[in-house]
Structures are given as structure tokens and as C-alpha cells.
Write a protein that holds these residues in place. Sequence first.
Motif, mmCIF file in Angstrom:
data_model
loop_
_atom_site.group_PDB
_atom_site.id
_atom_site.type_symbol
_atom_site.label_atom_id
_atom_site.label_comp_id
_atom_site.label_asym_id
_atom_site.label_seq_id
_atom_site.Cartn_x
_atom_site.Cartn_y
_atom_site.Cartn_z
ATOM 1 N N ILE A 146 0.833 -1.206 0.000
ATOM 2 C CA ILE A 146 0.000 0.000 0.000
ATOM 3 C C ILE A 146 0.866 1.254 0.000
ATOM 4 O O ILE A 146 0.587 2.216 -0.719
ATOM 5 C CB ILE A 146 -0.954 -0.021 1.204
ATOM 6 C CG1 ILE A 146 -1.994 -1.121 1.022
ATOM 7 C CG2 ILE A 146 -1.635 1.327 1.386
ATOM 8 C CD1 ILE A 146 -2.792 -1.412 2.255
ATOM 9 N N LEU A 147 1.941 1.256 0.777
ATOM 10 C CA LEU A 147 2.799 2.440 0.860
ATOM 11 C C LEU A 147 3.620 2.662 -0.403
ATOM 12 O O LEU A 147 3.918 3.795 -0.762
ATOM 13 C CB LEU A 147 3.718 2.346 2.073
ATOM 14 C CG LEU A 147 3.026 2.471 3.425
ATOM 15 C CD1 LEU A 147 4.028 2.259 4.545
ATOM 16 C CD2 LEU A 147 2.331 3.808 3.563
ATOM 17 N N THR A 148 3.984 1.578 -1.086
ATOM 18 C CA THR A 148 4.809 1.749 -2.294
ATOM 19 C C THR A 148 3.982 2.014 -3.547
ATOM 20 O O THR A 148 4.534 2.425 -4.555
ATOM 21 C CB THR A 148 5.694 0.507 -2.529
ATOM 22 O OG1 THR A 148 4.860 -0.658 -2.590
ATOM 23 C CG2 THR A 148 6.728 0.380 -1.438
ATOM 24 N N SER A 149 2.674 1.790 -3.491
ATOM 25 C CA SER A 149 1.839 2.091 -4.659
ATOM 26 C C SER A 149 0.551 2.773 -4.209
ATOM 27 O O SER A 149 -0.518 2.165 -4.242
ATOM 28 C CB SER A 149 1.527 0.818 -5.433
ATOM 29 O OG SER A 149 0.891 -0.113 -4.590
ATOM 30 N N PRO A 150 0.634 4.060 -3.774
ATOM 31 C CA PRO A 150 -0.579 4.747 -3.317
ATOM 32 C C PRO A 150 -1.463 5.133 -4.502
ATOM 33 O O PRO A 150 -1.003 5.707 -5.468
ATOM 34 C CB PRO A 150 -0.032 5.985 -2.613
ATOM 35 C CG PRO A 150 1.269 6.241 -3.275
ATOM 36 C CD PRO A 150 1.814 4.890 -3.670
ATOM 37 N N THR A 151 -2.733 4.787 -4.430
ATOM 38 C CA THR A 151 -3.680 5.131 -5.486
ATOM 39 C C THR A 151 -5.093 5.054 -4.937
ATOM 40 O O THR A 151 -5.351 4.348 -3.962
ATOM 41 C CB THR A 151 -3.537 4.187 -6.694
ATOM 42 O OG1 THR A 151 -4.470 4.573 -7.679
ATOM 43 C CG2 THR A 151 -3.736 2.741 -6.313
ATOM 44 N N THR A 152 -6.000 5.793 -5.555
ATOM 45 C CA THR A 152 -7.410 5.683 -5.165
ATOM 46 C C THR A 152 -8.143 4.679 -6.038
ATOM 47 O O THR A 152 -9.260 4.304 -5.727
ATOM 48 C CB THR A 152 -8.113 7.045 -5.283
ATOM 49 O OG1 THR A 152 -7.956 7.526 -6.611
ATOM 50 C CG2 THR A 152 -7.543 8.037 -4.284
ATOM 51 N N ARG A 192 -3.689 16.314 2.549
ATOM 52 C CA ARG A 192 -2.714 16.351 1.452
ATOM 53 C C ARG A 192 -3.299 16.994 0.201
ATOM 54 O O ARG A 192 -2.580 17.537 -0.619
ATOM 55 C CB ARG A 192 -2.240 14.937 1.103
ATOM 56 C CG ARG A 192 -1.395 14.316 2.181
ATOM 57 C CD ARG A 192 -0.686 13.080 1.680
ATOM 58 N NE ARG A 192 0.478 13.474 0.897
ATOM 59 C CZ ARG A 192 0.655 13.165 -0.381
ATOM 60 N NH1 ARG A 192 -0.249 12.486 -1.041
ATOM 61 N NH2 ARG A 192 1.723 13.554 -1.016
ATOM 62 N N PRO A 241 -7.010 1.172 -7.248
ATOM 63 C CA PRO A 241 -6.013 0.111 -7.355
ATOM 64 C C PRO A 241 -6.310 -0.830 -8.519
ATOM 65 O O PRO A 241 -7.463 -1.053 -8.880
ATOM 66 C CB PRO A 241 -6.120 -0.620 -6.012
ATOM 67 C CG PRO A 241 -7.458 -0.287 -5.502
ATOM 68 C CD PRO A 241 -7.826 1.051 -6.049
ATOM 69 N N TRP A 301 -12.055 -1.054 2.675
ATOM 70 C CA TRP A 301 -11.426 -0.659 1.427
ATOM 71 C C TRP A 301 -12.441 -0.629 0.303
ATOM 72 O O TRP A 301 -13.566 -1.082 0.448
ATOM 73 C CB TRP A 301 -10.263 -1.578 1.106
ATOM 74 C CG TRP A 301 -9.125 -1.352 2.040
ATOM 75 C CD1 TRP A 301 -8.988 -0.301 2.904
ATOM 76 C CD2 TRP A 301 -8.007 -2.177 2.236
ATOM 77 N NE1 TRP A 301 -7.838 -0.428 3.619
ATOM 78 C CE2 TRP A 301 -7.216 -1.566 3.230
ATOM 79 C CE3 TRP A 301 -7.583 -3.354 1.682
ATOM 80 C CZ2 TRP A 301 -6.019 -2.100 3.656
ATOM 81 C CZ3 TRP A 301 -6.392 -3.886 2.113
ATOM 82 C CH2 TRP A 301 -5.622 -3.254 3.088
ATOM 83 N N SER A 309 -3.442 -5.557 -7.735
ATOM 84 C CA SER A 309 -3.249 -5.015 -6.393
ATOM 85 C C SER A 309 -4.392 -5.435 -5.480
ATOM 86 O O SER A 309 -4.175 -5.827 -4.334
ATOM 87 C CB SER A 309 -3.148 -3.498 -6.464
ATOM 88 O OG SER A 309 -3.053 -2.960 -5.182
#
Length: 152
Positions: A17-23, A84, A25, A43, A29
Motif C-alpha cells: 500500500i505504501l509503495t503504490s498509493p492510489t485511489t 494532502r 487500485p 477498502w 493489487s
Amino acid sequence: MEEDTTWEQRLQALTHILTSPTTTPSLHSQFFISTQIPCYLDWEYPPILCTKHPSMFPSLHLRWGFSLFLKRVRRFGLPETSWRSKCPFQQPPPLILANGVEEARWEIEQRKEYVRKRLSRKRLESDVHPLIPILIPNLLLFGLLLWDPFLD
């Protein structure tokens, strides 16, 4: 997270999750996360491989669908934003910018213009005349001197 997952599974899922952040997926994934943490309802994708409590009513898929519906109704269908979303100069940039926030421009002149615009904004202050917060409490106290509410 469910109690039936090991710490290794949790760590692999968190790393993914941390290496591929996206809304949104990818299917790969979603499948990977569902194999690591199969019964996690918070989720955006269904708990495909969850075998826990198969005869329970309402079913896990029905509960997941209802929770997803409630999350979207609560936001009135708008995309999910966070703190963010209001910070365009973060690295990596936010996936969805909040309303009124422009995309970050990294040229020196554009950054200077952005700072000037931020500094020239109206200060956060009230439009109340400065005597009003002093006069109203004093008039109330003066009114209590003239009118005694605790008469015998």
C-alpha cells in the motif's frame, strides 16, 4: 485488520500500500491485498477470498456493499480528499486536489507568484467593530445593576 492474519501478511500488505498509493487500485493489487487480508471491509474493493462466517446474515459481501454505499452517500458522491489534497507542493503530489487549489508549478517565477498571492490574502480576522466585545458585556452588567433579578 482481522485477527487471523499474521504479522508477515500485514507487513507485506502495508508495504504494498505504501509503495503504490492510489485511489483506483489495479485488479492485481486488489487481489494481492485480498489474499493478505481477506476480511477487511474498509477498502474500496470487495473481500473476494473471505471464507470467515459464510453462513452469517447479512453476508460479508452485502455488508461490504452497504458500507461502501454509506461512504459514498456521506460524501455526496464527491471524491475523497484529505489534508494532502490542500498541499500541491508535496512530494509525491496529491492524487486529488481540493477545490480551489491549483496544481503546483515548479518554475521559480511561478513559485514567487504563488507566495505573493498567499501573502496578499486578507488576514483571518472578524469584521466586528472592536468596541462591541467591550460594550455588550458592560451593558449587560449595567442592566443587572438597575434590575435585580433576585428580588425577595
